[in-house]
Every structure is written in structure tokens, then in C-alpha cells.
Write a protein that holds these residues in place. Structure first.
Motif, PDB file in Angstrom:
ATOM      1  N   VAL A 169       1.204   6.954  -7.159  1.00 12.07           N
ATOM      2  CA  VAL A 169       0.122   7.850  -7.565  1.00 12.07           C
ATOM      3  C   VAL A 169       0.693   9.240  -7.833  1.00 12.07           C
ATOM      4  O   VAL A 169       0.385   9.881  -8.841  1.00 12.07           O
ATOM      5  CB  VAL A 169      -0.995   7.914  -6.499  1.00 12.07           C
TER       6      VAL A 169
ATOM      7  N   ALA B  85       0.862   3.924  -3.075  1.00 15.43           N
ATOM      8  CA  ALA B  85       0.534   5.331  -2.822  1.00 15.43           C
ATOM      9  C   ALA B  85       1.585   6.254  -3.432  1.00 15.43           C
ATOM     10  O   ALA B  85       1.251   7.306  -3.988  1.00 15.43           O
ATOM     11  CB  ALA B  85       0.394   5.582  -1.323  1.00 15.43           C
TER      12      ALA B  85
ATOM     13  N   GLU C  34       0.825  -1.210   0.000  1.00 17.06           N
ATOM     14  CA  GLU C  34       0.000   0.000   0.000  1.00 17.06           C
ATOM     15  C   GLU C  34       0.860   1.262   0.000  1.00 17.06           C
ATOM     16  O   GLU C  34       0.536   2.238  -0.682  1.00 17.06           O
ATOM     17  CB  GLU C  34      -0.945  -0.002   1.198  1.00 17.06           C
ATOM     18  N   GLU C  35       1.952   1.257   0.750  1.00 21.18           N
ATOM     19  CA  GLU C  35       2.835   2.429   0.796  1.00 21.18           C
ATOM     20  C   GLU C  35       3.458   2.696  -0.568  1.00 21.18           C
ATOM     21  O   GLU C  35       3.508   3.839  -1.030  1.00 21.18           O
ATOM     22  CB  GLU C  35       3.925   2.239   1.850  1.00 21.18           C
TER      23      GLU C  35
ATOM     24  N   GLU D 109      -7.670   1.608  -4.815  1.00 24.15           N
ATOM     25  CA  GLU D 109      -7.551   2.662  -3.797  1.00 24.15           C
ATOM     26  C   GLU D 109      -6.454   3.663  -4.159  1.00 24.15           C
ATOM     27  O   GLU D 109      -6.555   4.848  -3.843  1.00 24.15           O
ATOM     28  CB  GLU D 109      -7.250   2.034  -2.438  1.00 24.15           C
ATOM     29  N   HIS D 110      -5.409   3.191  -4.783  1.00 22.38           N
ATOM     30  CA  HIS D 110      -4.257   4.025  -5.165  1.00 22.38           C
ATOM     31  C   HIS D 110      -4.143   4.002  -6.685  1.00 22.38           C
ATOM     32  O   HIS D 110      -3.182   3.472  -7.241  1.00 22.38           O
ATOM     33  CB  HIS D 110      -2.978   3.507  -4.510  1.00 22.38           C
TER      34      HIS D 110
END
Length: 105
Positions: free
Chosen positions: A27, A24, A20-21, A50-51
Motif C-alpha cells: 500500500v 500492507a 497481510e503484512e 483491506e490493504h
């Protein structure tokens, strides 16, 4: 290569946190990334949704038809090799990339 692997010895929560990091970061700083999703295709798509960013290549993709459709909607590309037995007829040719790391293909 980033993503998740259900066979890894690394705890799934830690894998997810790191994935997830990195997702992100891409993006704000778009780049092509190879995304691993072994045994976690739906969860990987959740993170990518989500990203959202361009340039996601799903490495050795093994998702279901519904997951493939979802990945297409997210703008993903697919890397495949001779071992791929999925029906990818719904994937436009410009979204298919040949995979070169198959041990016997």
C-alpha cells in the motif's frame, strides 16, 4: 508471488499473517504483485480490500463470477492460461494477462 494456498503444509493462520503484512507494505510502496488464491479466493479478496493498492494480479484465477466482479471493483488484473475454464467475459481485455507457467499449455 504472495497469497494463500489451501493445499500448503503451512498453517493457514501463518499464511494469512504473512500475506497481510506483505499486502500492507504494498500500500505504501506500490508494485505489481502476483497473488495466489488457491482454495481461498474470498479470503484473499478480503485482504486485498483491506490493504487496497494498485497492481494486483490474480495468478491462475479460479474465483466465482461474484468474486471476479468483486476483484474487478478492487482494480485487480487476472492471469489466465489454456486450462482456465471460467467465463471471464465480464473482464475487460486490458485486465487479462496471459499465464506462461502451465505445464502443458
Amino acid at each position: 508471488e504472495i497469497g494463500l494456498d489451501s493445499r500448503a503444509r503451512v498453517d493457514r493462520r501463518l499464511q494469512l499473517e504473512v500475506f497481510e503484512e506483505i499486502a500492507a507494505v504494498t500500500v505504501d510502496q506500490p508494485r505489481f504483485v502476483s497473488v495466489h488464491s488457491s482454495g481461498a479466493t474470498s479470503l484473499v479478496l478480503d485482504v486485498l480490500e483491506e490493504h487496497d493498492a494498485p497492481g494486483r494480479v490474480l495468478h491462475w484465477w479460479r474465483g466465482s463470477r461474484a468474486e471476479t466482479d468483486r476483484a474487478l471493483e478492487l482494480g485487480c488484473y487476472f492471469s489466465v492460461n489454456v486450462a482456465n475454464e471460467l467465463d471471464l467475459s465480464n473482464v475487460p481485455l486490458e485486465r487479462l494477462l496471459t499465464e506462461t507457467d502451465h505445464p502443458s499449455g
